[in-house]
Structure formats: structure tokens, C-alpha cells
Design an enzyme around this catalytic site. Structure first.
Site, PDB file in Angstrom:
ATOM      1  N   ILE A  76       0.877  -1.171   0.000  1.00 20.42           N
ATOM      2  CA  ILE A  76       0.000   0.000   0.000  1.00 20.42           C
ATOM      3  C   ILE A  76       0.909   1.215   0.000  1.00 20.42           C
ATOM      4  O   ILE A  76       1.839   1.294   0.811  1.00 20.42           O
ATOM      5  CB  ILE A  76      -0.986   0.016   1.186  1.00 20.42           C
ATOM      6  CG1 ILE A  76      -1.956   1.202   1.077  1.00 20.42           C
ATOM      7  CG2 ILE A  76      -0.264  -0.030   2.504  1.00 20.42           C
ATOM      8  CD1 ILE A  76      -3.129   1.145   2.032  1.00 20.42           C
ATOM      9  N   GLU A 110       2.690  -7.069   6.686  1.00 19.73           N
ATOM     10  CA  GLU A 110       4.009  -6.904   7.278  1.00 19.73           C
ATOM     11  C   GLU A 110       4.460  -5.479   6.986  1.00 19.73           C
ATOM     12  O   GLU A 110       4.165  -4.950   5.919  1.00 19.73           O
ATOM     13  CB  GLU A 110       5.041  -7.869   6.688  1.00 19.73           C
ATOM     14  CG  GLU A 110       4.848  -9.315   7.054  1.00 19.73           C
ATOM     15  CD  GLU A 110       3.996 -10.060   6.038  1.00 19.73           C
ATOM     16  OE1 GLU A 110       3.562 -11.168   6.356  1.00 19.73           O
ATOM     17  OE2 GLU A 110       3.745  -9.527   4.937  1.00 19.73           O
ATOM     18  N   ASN A 115       9.660   1.523   9.763  1.00 19.92           N
ATOM     19  CA  ASN A 115       8.599   2.361   9.197  1.00 19.92           C
ATOM     20  C   ASN A 115       7.565   2.690  10.281  1.00 19.92           C
ATOM     21  O   ASN A 115       6.417   2.248  10.230  1.00 19.92           O
ATOM     22  CB  ASN A 115       7.949   1.666   7.997  1.00 19.92           C
ATOM     23  CG  ASN A 115       7.108   2.605   7.164  1.00 19.92           C
ATOM     24  OD1 ASN A 115       6.773   3.706   7.588  1.00 19.92           O
ATOM     25  ND2 ASN A 115       6.730   2.158   5.977  1.00 19.92           N
ATOM     26  N   TYR A 122      -1.458   2.177  10.795  1.00 17.43           N
ATOM     27  CA  TYR A 122      -2.125   0.877  10.927  1.00 17.43           C
ATOM     28  C   TYR A 122      -2.730   0.713  12.325  1.00 17.43           C
ATOM     29  O   TYR A 122      -3.862   0.245  12.468  1.00 17.43           O
ATOM     30  CB  TYR A 122      -1.152  -0.269  10.640  1.00 17.43           C
ATOM     31  CG  TYR A 122      -0.579  -0.278   9.249  1.00 17.43           C
ATOM     32  CD1 TYR A 122      -1.363  -0.006   8.135  1.00 17.43           C
ATOM     33  CD2 TYR A 122       0.760  -0.560   9.033  1.00 17.43           C
ATOM     34  CE1 TYR A 122      -0.832  -0.006   6.852  1.00 17.43           C
ATOM     35  CE2 TYR A 122       1.292  -0.583   7.755  1.00 17.43           C
ATOM     36  CZ  TYR A 122       0.492  -0.301   6.677  1.00 17.43           C
ATOM     37  OH  TYR A 122       1.020  -0.313   5.411  1.00 17.43           O
TER      38      TYR A 122
END
Length: 154
Positions: A76, A110, A115, A122
Site C-alpha cells: 500500500i 508486514e 517504518n 495501521y
């Protein structure tokens, strides 16, 4: 008073015709980007690829693989110039709607340990850290980077 207008956006299937734009974004967003072959293989395999468009401009995209009662988010990405404007969350919403339509019970992904910005997005969306994959991602100078495994119960 000044106002910045966001482009009207829409989601549409990501097709081979968009791969040049996808690769431009992928290469600008990541030190270790997916290749054209990764995207072409995903298209051939029948994975879910959606493009977020603003007019004729590709803003972002995602690639997801359906399993038995689950969907795995493989990629994404929001173009760097559009990051921080809520487009990632919009695509996560679209992914969740699609996954539910496929009777998925879980979403999985994952993310690189480094990051932290993505992990925060998320987690705010409801994903939880459930594990780690050691040396999962390529990193600089032949090194490898761990991945955090995250899931969302639908």
C-alpha cells in the site's frame, strides 16, 4: 483566507496501463521498491489491485492477496507528495470493505520495523502487532530488516 482544494478522488482497478505511474511512485517512496515484475505478476495472479486516482493523477495504490477467510495486504503506497492527507486511511477503508465482501475474517500485513509512521497509521486503524519476521526485507549494503506482522479482525 486561503484554501487548498483536494482533488476529487476515486478508486478504480489498477491496470497494466498505470504501471509507469506506479513505478514512479514506488521508486520515489521506497529505498527498496517493488519491481514492474512484482506488479505484473500480481495482476496475472488475480490479486486485488486498486488505484486511488485524483483526476488523471495516480495518488496511491494497494495490492492484496485473498486467502481462506483472510486477506493479506502486500503493498500500500501513497505518492510522497500526497502523504499526510488521509489517503492511506481511505485506501485501508476500501481494503476492509472489499475484504468483508469476500467474507474475510482477518486482514494481515508486514511492515518494516523502521517504518514507524506506517505502523502508527495501521495501529490507529485498528491493526495490532502480532509477531515479527526476522530479516524479512532487504536493506542497505546487503543487510536485512525485520518486519512487524500486524493483523486486523474484521
Amino acid at each position: 483566507m486561503s484554501a487548498v482544494l483536494k482533488p476529487e478522488v476515486r478508486l478504480e482497478p489498477l491496470t497494466a496501463a498505470l504501471l509507469d505511474d506506479v513505478l514512479r511512485i514506488e521508486n520515489s517512496a521506497y529505498a527498496h521498491p517493488w519491481t514492474r515484475g512484482n506488479f505484473a505478476d500480481s495482476l496475472k495472479s488475480g490479486y486485488k489491485l486498486l488505484a486511488l486516482m485524483g483526476g488523471d493523477t495516480l495518488i496511491g495504490y494497494f495490492v492484496a492477496m485473498e486467502g481462506v477467510e483472510e486477506v493479506h495486504l502486500l503493498n500500500i503506497t501513497v505518492a510522497p507528495e500526497f502523504q499526510g492527507q488521509g489517503y492511506g486511511v481511505l485506501m485501508l477503508d476500501a481494503l476492509s470493505v472489499w475484504a468483508r465482501s469476500r467474507q474475510a475474517q482477518w486482514l494481515w500485513l508486514e511492515v518494516r520495523v523502521g517504518n514507524t509512521r506506517a505502523m502508527q497509521v495501521y495501529e490507529r486503524f485498528g491493526y495490532r502487532r502480532v509477531g515479527e519476521r526476522k530479516n524479512y526485507y532487504p536493506a542497505d549494503h546487503g543487510q536485512r530488516e525485520h518486519a512487524v506482522v500486524m493483523s486486523l479482525k474484521l
